[in-house]
Design an enzyme around this catalytic site. Sequence first.
Site, PDB file in Angstrom:
ATOM      1  N   ASN A   9       0.775  -1.096  -0.128  1.00  0.00           N
ATOM      2  CA  ASN A   9      -0.013  -0.023   0.082  1.00  0.00           C
ATOM      3  C   ASN A   9       1.068   1.202  -0.160  1.00  0.00           C
ATOM      4  OD1 ASN A   9      -1.845   2.020   0.606  1.00  0.00           O
ATOM      5  ND2 ASN A   9      -2.406   1.523   2.499  1.00  0.00           N
ATOM      6  N   LYS A  11       0.228   4.305  -0.446  1.00  0.00           N
ATOM      7  CA  LYS A  11      -0.559   5.491   0.293  1.00  0.00           C
ATOM      8  C   LYS A  11      -0.295   6.823  -0.606  1.00  0.00           C
ATOM      9  CE  LYS A  11      -0.125   3.415   4.693  1.00  0.00           C
ATOM     10  NZ  LYS A  11       0.084   3.614   6.121  1.00  0.00           N
ATOM     11  N   HIS A  94      -9.664   1.658   4.684  1.00  0.00           N
ATOM     12  CA  HIS A  94      -8.387   1.492   5.258  1.00  0.00           C
ATOM     13  C   HIS A  94      -8.416   2.703   6.633  1.00  0.00           C
ATOM     14  CE1 HIS A  94      -4.176   2.935   6.386  1.00  0.00           C
ATOM     15  NE2 HIS A  94      -3.927   1.588   5.767  1.00  0.00           N
ATOM     16  N   GLU A  96      -6.892   4.881   7.633  1.00  0.00           N
ATOM     17  CA  GLU A  96      -6.365   6.393   7.131  1.00  0.00           C
ATOM     18  C   GLU A  96      -7.747   6.995   6.763  1.00  0.00           C
ATOM     19  OE1 GLU A  96      -2.691   5.704   5.276  1.00  0.00           O
ATOM     20  OE2 GLU A  96      -1.872   5.159   7.366  1.00  0.00           O
ATOM     21  N   GLU A 166      -5.957  -4.732  10.597  1.00  0.00           N
ATOM     22  CA  GLU A 166      -4.797  -3.872  10.946  1.00  0.00           C
ATOM     23  C   GLU A 166      -5.175  -3.269  12.098  1.00  0.00           C
ATOM     24  OE1 GLU A 166      -2.777  -2.661   6.821  1.00  0.00           O
ATOM     25  OE2 GLU A 166      -4.474  -1.264   7.295  1.00  0.00           O
ATOM     26  N   GLY A 172       2.297   2.255  10.690  1.00  0.00           N
ATOM     27  CA  GLY A 172       3.280   3.318  10.485  1.00  0.00           C
ATOM     28  C   GLY A 172       4.021   3.549  11.805  1.00  0.00           C
ATOM     29  N   SER A 212       3.239  -2.096  10.115  1.00  0.00           N
ATOM     30  CA  SER A 212       4.740  -2.397  10.415  1.00  0.00           C
ATOM     31  C   SER A 212       5.137  -3.827  10.004  1.00  0.00           C
ATOM     32  CB  SER A 212       5.062  -2.133  11.890  1.00  0.00           C
ATOM     33  OG  SER A 212       4.472  -0.701  12.183  1.00  0.00           O
TER      34      SER A 212
END
Length: 250
Positions: A9, A11, A94, A96, A166, A172, A212
């Site tokens: 991904n 991003k 996701h 985010e 996730e 991250g 991660s």
Amino acid sequence: MRQKVIAGNWKMNMHPGEAIEFITNLTPLVKDTKNEIILCVPYIDLFYSILTAQGTNIKIGAQNMHYEESGAYTGEISGKMLKAINVEYVIIGHSERRKYFNETDEIVNKKVKSAFKYGLKPIVCVGETLNQREEGRAEEVIKKQVDDVLEGLTNEQVGSLVIAYEPIWAIGTGKAATSEDANNGAKQIRDEISKTYGQETASRVIILYGGSVNETNAKELFEMSDIDGGLVGKASLNPEEFSKITNYDK
Ligand code: PGA
């Protein structure tokens, strides 16, 4: 045996020139793997990425889509448009997007249905926040997300899903979940699906771990009983590093 799937991904990283260079460099490094390799790239890179990946074992996905087919939604891209240029996968929900763009489970559910309508394979993301975990509510949160985002799907659709577990605190941060915690999350998702859609369907769902993942922890995570691969952010931005993750079993 479920297929192992490793999805990058990117991003909001990489412009088309960088995408072409990346895929060209990645191709020889991953050509011998049996694992499914997907790169989820920014919209602007999709067309170039699909052309560059043609004839390779690298599949291309988008990172989002709108649930409507077309209309007055300035700045949005539909599933129909993605399918028209042969995009195969699309990440939906996701964390985010949930956090910065207010995507709810209801919106995620609409997007998943729309992805299926246009023949795209959704990679649906679920996971709890640190607060929810510390309050002992992780299981309850995951259960609700799974129930809500899969609402109204057919058995056939659910069985063909890729779901990414996730935990938000692991994304991250450089602090991946332990393989036991990651597997427990994946197993809970499978059990939850089994209750509504039956064990046979649940056993077909591909469940990825994300947060991660790197070349050091990939093998241990991906070999857990209910984890079928990973959704990889930061470590998917370098072809050598990403290839070590996709080749974790070599
Ligand atoms: P990360 O991102 O690997 O950089 O933690 C994972 C993701 O957001 O999908």
